[in-house]
Motif scaffolding. Structure first.
Motif, mmCIF file in Angstrom:
data_model
loop_
_atom_site.group_PDB
_atom_site.id
_atom_site.type_symbol
_atom_site.label_atom_id
_atom_site.label_comp_id
_atom_site.label_asym_id
_atom_site.label_seq_id
_atom_site.Cartn_x
_atom_site.Cartn_y
_atom_site.Cartn_z
ATOM 1 N N GLN A 58 0.828 -1.209 0.000
ATOM 2 C CA GLN A 58 0.000 0.000 0.000
ATOM 3 C C GLN A 58 0.861 1.257 0.000
ATOM 4 O OE1 GLN A 58 -2.867 0.122 3.220
ATOM 5 N NE2 GLN A 58 -3.889 1.900 2.320
ATOM 6 N N VAL A 59 0.540 2.177 -0.904
ATOM 7 C CA VAL A 59 1.181 3.492 -0.887
ATOM 8 C C VAL A 59 0.157 4.517 -0.397
ATOM 9 C CG1 VAL A 59 2.357 5.300 -2.199
ATOM 10 C CG2 VAL A 59 2.619 2.906 -2.881
ATOM 11 N N VAL A 60 0.531 5.243 0.665
ATOM 12 C CA VAL A 60 -0.305 6.342 1.156
ATOM 13 C C VAL A 60 0.359 7.651 0.745
ATOM 14 C CG1 VAL A 60 -1.143 7.524 3.235
ATOM 15 C CG2 VAL A 60 -1.180 5.019 3.128
ATOM 16 N N LEU A 94 -4.606 1.677 -9.045
ATOM 17 C CA LEU A 94 -4.813 3.037 -8.542
ATOM 18 C C LEU A 94 -6.233 3.133 -7.998
ATOM 19 C CD1 LEU A 94 -3.229 5.180 -11.434
ATOM 20 C CD2 LEU A 94 -2.094 3.978 -9.539
ATOM 21 N N VAL A 95 -6.359 3.713 -6.794
ATOM 22 C CA VAL A 95 -7.669 3.794 -6.151
ATOM 23 C C VAL A 95 -7.980 5.252 -5.810
ATOM 24 C CG1 VAL A 95 -9.089 2.954 -4.242
ATOM 25 C CG2 VAL A 95 -7.281 1.485 -5.159
ATOM 26 N N ALA A 96 -9.065 5.753 -6.401
ATOM 27 C CA ALA A 96 -9.441 7.161 -6.210
ATOM 28 C C ALA A 96 -10.827 7.247 -5.585
ATOM 29 C CB ALA A 96 -9.427 7.893 -7.551
ATOM 30 N N GLY A 117 -11.200 9.109 -2.595
ATOM 31 C CA GLY A 117 -11.081 10.135 -1.552
ATOM 32 C C GLY A 117 -10.571 9.476 -0.276
ATOM 33 N N SER A 118 -10.118 10.312 0.647
ATOM 34 C CA SER A 118 -9.573 9.794 1.901
ATOM 35 C C SER A 118 -10.600 9.990 3.027
ATOM 36 C CB SER A 118 -8.304 10.584 2.233
ATOM 37 O OG SER A 118 -7.635 10.016 3.284
ATOM 38 N N PRO A 119 -10.783 9.059 3.943
ATOM 39 C CA PRO A 119 -10.005 7.841 4.202
ATOM 40 C C PRO A 119 -10.534 6.585 3.488
ATOM 41 C CG PRO A 119 -11.524 8.194 6.015
ATOM 42 C CD PRO A 119 -11.754 9.308 5.026
ATOM 43 N N LYS A 120 -11.556 6.763 2.642
ATOM 44 C CA LYS A 120 -12.179 5.606 2.015
ATOM 45 C C LYS A 120 -11.172 4.778 1.215
ATOM 46 C CE LYS A 120 -16.859 5.162 0.268
ATOM 47 N NZ LYS A 120 -17.917 5.810 -0.494
ATOM 48 N N GLN A 121 -10.333 5.473 0.423
ATOM 49 C CA GLN A 121 -9.417 4.723 -0.443
ATOM 50 C C GLN A 121 -8.363 3.969 0.368
ATOM 51 O OE1 GLN A 121 -8.209 8.026 -2.883
ATOM 52 N NE2 GLN A 121 -6.534 8.635 -1.547
ATOM 53 N N GLU A 122 -7.911 4.561 1.483
ATOM 54 C CA GLU A 122 -6.902 3.879 2.305
ATOM 55 C C GLU A 122 -7.504 2.626 2.951
ATOM 56 O OE1 GLU A 122 -7.114 7.314 2.347
ATOM 57 O OE2 GLU A 122 -5.292 7.470 1.132
ATOM 58 N N GLN A 123 -8.766 2.742 3.378
ATOM 59 C CA GLN A 123 -9.439 1.583 3.980
ATOM 60 C C GLN A 123 -9.669 0.491 2.928
ATOM 61 O OE1 GLN A 123 -10.632 1.401 7.524
ATOM 62 N NE2 GLN A 123 -10.475 -0.710 6.799
ATOM 63 N N LEU A 155 -6.848 -9.944 0.585
ATOM 64 C CA LEU A 155 -7.725 -10.596 -0.391
ATOM 65 C C LEU A 155 -7.126 -10.776 -1.784
ATOM 66 C CD1 LEU A 155 -10.954 -8.563 0.502
ATOM 67 C CD2 LEU A 155 -10.421 -10.901 1.213
ATOM 68 N N LEU A 156 -6.323 -9.817 -2.208
ATOM 69 C CA LEU A 156 -5.907 -9.815 -3.619
ATOM 70 C C LEU A 156 -4.566 -10.517 -3.856
ATOM 71 C CD1 LEU A 156 -6.878 -6.236 -4.850
ATOM 72 C CD2 LEU A 156 -8.248 -8.320 -4.745
ATOM 73 N N ASN A 157 -4.313 -10.802 -5.097
ATOM 74 C CA ASN A 157 -3.008 -11.316 -5.502
ATOM 75 C C ASN A 157 -1.995 -10.177 -5.389
ATOM 76 O OD1 ASN A 157 -4.166 -13.828 -6.199
ATOM 77 N ND2 ASN A 157 -4.826 -12.965 -8.162
ATOM 78 N N PRO A 158 -0.691 -10.511 -5.322
ATOM 79 C CA PRO A 158 0.322 -9.471 -5.137
ATOM 80 C C PRO A 158 0.187 -8.318 -6.131
ATOM 81 C CG PRO A 158 1.328 -11.617 -4.959
ATOM 82 C CD PRO A 158 -0.105 -11.855 -5.359
ATOM 83 N N ALA A 159 0.260 -7.104 -5.595
ATOM 84 C CA ALA A 159 0.101 -5.898 -6.423
ATOM 85 C C ALA A 159 0.541 -4.700 -5.603
ATOM 86 C CB ALA A 159 -1.357 -5.726 -6.839
ATOM 87 N N LEU A 160 0.777 -3.596 -6.274
ATOM 88 C CA LEU A 160 1.001 -2.338 -5.568
ATOM 89 C C LEU A 160 -0.258 -1.498 -5.725
ATOM 90 C CD1 LEU A 160 3.082 -0.521 -4.048
ATOM 91 C CD2 LEU A 160 3.539 0.545 -6.256
ATOM 92 N N MET A 161 -0.794 -1.015 -4.600
ATOM 93 C CA MET A 161 -2.031 -0.223 -4.639
ATOM 94 C C MET A 161 -1.758 1.178 -4.095
ATOM 95 S SD MET A 161 -4.800 -3.092 -3.405
ATOM 96 C CE MET A 161 -6.251 -2.188 -3.965
ATOM 97 N N ILE A 162 -2.214 2.172 -4.826
ATOM 98 C CA ILE A 162 -1.953 3.565 -4.451
ATOM 99 C C ILE A 162 -3.261 4.335 -4.346
ATOM 100 C CG2 ILE A 162 -0.643 5.652 -5.049
ATOM 101 C CD1 ILE A 162 0.946 3.976 -7.033
#
Ligand code: UDP
Length: 239
Positions: free
Chosen positions: A33-35, A155-157, A159-165, A173-180
């Motif tokens: 996770q990238v914050v 990429l997850v847009a 808004g905060s804090p919804k996207q971080e949650q 749950l997911l297969n390996p990935a980088l999520m921002i």
């Protein structure tokens, strides 16, 4: 490698180091996770321990806005500001040149559709295997679809804090990935919202431009920065 601010760790990368680290995480064996942290998120973290823990557990925390940079400067620490929107765009380009599959979740339907069209036009070879607007009630459905498509950069847009949650929950749950979490980036890429003129960007005053050009944000965001800086100074970073 990082600095502490109001009890949260912030990574102290140059832009290029952040990109290199992100690319390593894309090749990793788990969901990372990238914050992209800003003063508003510190406010949320102060009131919400669960949100604070999400930030503490994030694999990367990069200082998005000039507010965080100023705050760190006040307590004698220097970090490079890394605008989340530039960071995410560069990673899309890196993904395109390495054939990495990408997914994008968030924003209104017309915004994400236009953003996807524009990105595909701009970045040749970009492989967007899945996208969905950010107004859904059933998270599980989105996770399931992401699992099937197995993108490595998401990429997850929302808004905060919804996207971080949303990203945090995806870790199990997911297969390996980088999520921002990319906030309002799709609004800009779609062309529905104009990015601040270059001079505002160079001076680190994008927040000021956005606040003035979107009056609805003014009341919410304007007091945040001075309050945040006062808090940083008065706490002397000893929380
Ligand atoms: N958004 C979304 N679903 C929601 C709430 C927001 O997809 O339930 C999107 C919104 O359309 C926008 C982005 O999240 O594209 C950022 O929203 P906002 O400007 O409210 O957040 P901020 O940038 O202030 O964190």
């Amino acid at each position: 490698m990082g600095v502490e601010l109001l009890g949260l760790n912030i990574d102290n990368y140059t832009f290029e180091e952040a990109i290199t680290t992100a690319k390593e995480l894309i090749d990793g064996h788990k969901v990372s996770q990238v914050v992209t942290i800003n003063p508003e998120m510190f406010q949320t973290a102060e009131k919400d321990q669960n949100f604070a823990n999400i930030i503490k557990e994030a694999e990367m925390v990069i200082p998005d806005g000039v507010g965080v940079k100023i705050a760190l400067k006040l307590i004698g620490k220097d970090v490079a500001r890394i605008p989340g929107i530039d960071f995410a765009k560069r990673l899309l380009k890196e993904a395109a040149s390495s054939g990495i599959p990408v997914a994008i979740v968030g924003s209104k339907e017309e915004v994400i559709t236009k953003a996807v069209t524009n990105l595909q036009k701009e970045i040749s070879g970009l492989n967007i295997v899945y996208y969905h607007n950010g107004y859904f009630n059933n998270d599980e459905e989105i996770y399931n679809e992401l699992k099937v498509k197995s993108p490595k950069l998401i990429l997850v847009a929302l808004g905060s804090p919804k996207q971080e949650q949303f990203i945090y929950n995806a870790k199990k749950l997911l297969n390996p990935a980088l999520m921002i979490g990319v906030g309002g980036s799709l609004d800009v890429w779609s062309g529905y919202i104009k990015r601040a003129p270059k001079i505002f960007q160079i001076l680190g005053l994008e927040w000021l431009y956005r606040t003035i050009s979107q009056p609805s944000r003014f009341k919410r965001i304007f007091p945040t920065l001075p309050l945040f800086l006062i808090k940083v100074l008065s706490s002397n970073n000893k929380i």
